[in-house]
Design a protein around this motif. Structure first.
Motif, PDB file in Angstrom:
ATOM      1  N   GLN A  97      43.404  38.683  33.848  1.00 12.99           N
ATOM      2  CA  GLN A  97      42.895  39.088  35.154  1.00 12.99           C
ATOM      3  C   GLN A  97      41.608  39.906  35.018  1.00 12.99           C
ATOM      4  O   GLN A  97      40.748  39.862  35.899  1.00 12.99           O
ATOM      5  CB  GLN A  97      43.968  39.850  35.954  1.00 12.99           C
ATOM      6  N   GLU A  98      41.456  40.621  33.929  1.00 12.74           N
ATOM      7  CA  GLU A  98      40.264  41.446  33.733  1.00 12.74           C
ATOM      8  C   GLU A  98      39.013  40.570  33.569  1.00 12.74           C
ATOM      9  O   GLU A  98      37.956  40.893  34.105  1.00 12.74           O
ATOM     10  CB  GLU A  98      40.434  42.371  32.522  1.00 12.74           C
ATOM     11  N   ILE A 100      38.794  37.437  34.684  1.00 14.57           N
ATOM     12  CA  ILE A 100      38.627  36.765  35.979  1.00 14.57           C
ATOM     13  C   ILE A 100      37.831  37.657  36.931  1.00 14.57           C
ATOM     14  O   ILE A 100      36.934  37.182  37.632  1.00 14.57           O
ATOM     15  CB  ILE A 100      39.996  36.374  36.581  1.00 14.57           C
ATOM     16  N   LEU A 101      38.115  38.938  36.938  1.00 14.48           N
ATOM     17  CA  LEU A 101      37.397  39.873  37.810  1.00 14.48           C
ATOM     18  C   LEU A 101      35.929  40.044  37.406  1.00 14.48           C
ATOM     19  O   LEU A 101      35.102  40.458  38.229  1.00 14.48           O
ATOM     20  CB  LEU A 101      38.103  41.232  37.836  1.00 14.48           C
ATOM     21  N   LEU A 102      35.585  39.716  36.164  1.00 15.90           N
ATOM     22  CA  LEU A 102      34.193  39.814  35.707  1.00 15.90           C
ATOM     23  C   LEU A 102      33.367  38.576  36.031  1.00 15.90           C
ATOM     24  O   LEU A 102      32.133  38.654  36.079  1.00 15.90           O
ATOM     25  CB  LEU A 102      34.158  40.035  34.190  1.00 15.90           C
ATOM     26  N   PRO A 104      32.640  36.897  38.782  1.00 16.93           N
ATOM     27  CA  PRO A 104      31.629  37.013  39.850  1.00 16.93           C
ATOM     28  C   PRO A 104      30.362  37.760  39.413  1.00 16.93           C
ATOM     29  O   PRO A 104      29.263  37.449  39.879  1.00 16.93           O
ATOM     30  CB  PRO A 104      32.363  37.780  40.958  1.00 16.93           C
ATOM     31  N   LYS A 105      30.489  38.703  38.488  1.00 14.64           N
ATOM     32  CA  LYS A 105      29.312  39.436  38.000  1.00 14.64           C
ATOM     33  C   LYS A 105      28.407  38.523  37.179  1.00 14.64           C
ATOM     34  O   LYS A 105      27.185  38.626  37.254  1.00 14.64           O
ATOM     35  CB  LYS A 105      29.748  40.656  37.200  1.00 14.64           C
ATOM     36  N   LEU A 128      47.617  34.785  38.836  1.00 14.75           N
ATOM     37  CA  LEU A 128      46.225  34.555  38.453  1.00 14.75           C
ATOM     38  C   LEU A 128      45.580  33.484  39.331  1.00 14.75           C
ATOM     39  O   LEU A 128      44.420  33.615  39.729  1.00 14.75           O
ATOM     40  CB  LEU A 128      46.134  34.152  36.973  1.00 14.75           C
ATOM     41  N   LEU A 131      44.565  35.004  42.564  1.00 19.94           N
ATOM     42  CA  LEU A 131      43.363  35.819  42.378  1.00 19.94           C
ATOM     43  C   LEU A 131      42.123  34.920  42.290  1.00 19.94           C
ATOM     44  O   LEU A 131      41.099  35.190  42.932  1.00 19.94           O
ATOM     45  CB  LEU A 131      43.485  36.677  41.110  1.00 19.94           C
ATOM     46  N   LYS A 134      41.423  33.605  45.772  1.00 15.11           N
ATOM     47  CA  LYS A 134      40.892  34.673  46.634  1.00 15.11           C
ATOM     48  C   LYS A 134      39.409  34.923  46.344  1.00 15.11           C
ATOM     49  O   LYS A 134      38.618  35.137  47.256  1.00 15.11           O
ATOM     50  CB  LYS A 134      41.696  35.954  46.400  1.00 15.11           C
ATOM     51  N   LEU A 135      39.032  34.857  45.056  1.00 20.99           N
ATOM     52  CA  LEU A 135      37.641  35.094  44.660  1.00 20.99           C
ATOM     53  C   LEU A 135      36.788  33.816  44.700  1.00 20.99           C
ATOM     54  O   LEU A 135      35.607  33.859  44.373  1.00 20.99           O
ATOM     55  CB  LEU A 135      37.597  35.704  43.251  1.00 20.99           C
TER      56      LEU A 135
END
Length: 179
Positions: A97-98, A100-102, A104-105, A128, A131, A134-135
């Motif tokens: 998940q960490e 995945i959250l990066l 978009p950057k 996951l 997530l 959602k993104l």
């Protein structure tokens, strides 16, 4: 793999064998290894209580395979796209998940990236997937199941974002491949 990289890995592993492993292996009732190579490193006296349980792929097989699989073709990844690969069971503690959250950057900075996650689902894949949805990152992330060493060699980056990791074997293998 260059000779100096093999020497480094062999030295690290020998230090581990000479220190921590002797005590724990001697007192263990059963031993699990993630490769035949690790099992073979144990003294003969421990072989009968040792079982090999592969961790997504056999790490001893860092050789050129007979049948080449192009991961870019198989997973529809453009040649200019950077591939980030993570391996391990799909569980919260692996920290996928960490990364995945990066993603978009990377996209905001104009970096073309594809994140591939290899391993068996332990019930966390659904979280996951939510997530990712959602993104709106479905085209940037893929779950690829089990894999062989060809993937590790062809990835541009190996990510080991684990929340908890007992022994980072994947990180050592990635370092041996200059990833």
């Amino acid at each position: 793999i260059q000779i100096k990289e093999l020497d480094f890995l062999e030295t690290c592993f020998q230090v581990y064998l000479d220190t921590i492993s002797n005590y724990s292996v001697k007192n263990a009732s059963r031993i699990s290894c993630v490769s035949r190579f690790l099992k073979d490193q144990l003294k003969f006296a421990y072989q009968s209580k040792t079982e090999v349980i592969y961790n997504c792929f056999d790490p001893v097989s860092l050789r050129i395979p007979s049948a080449f699989i192009d991961i870019r073709k198989k997973h529809h990844v453009n040649p200019q796209t950077k591939i980030i690969l993570s391996l391990g069971r799909i569980a919260y503690i692996k920290g996928f998940q960490e990364i995945i959250l990066l993603i978009p950057k990377f996209i905001q900075r104009g970096i073309d990236v594809k994140y591939l996650i290899a391993g068996e689902d332990e019930g966390y894949k659904k979280t996951l997937t939510k997530l990712i949805s959602k993104l709106k990152l479905q085209k940037y992330i893929g779950f690829i199941g089990f894999l062989d060493d060809q993937y590790l060699k062809q990835a541009d980056f190996i990510a080991v974002p684990s929340v908890i990791e007992g022994f980072g074997l994947v990180a050592l293998e990635a370092a041996a491949l200059n990833k």
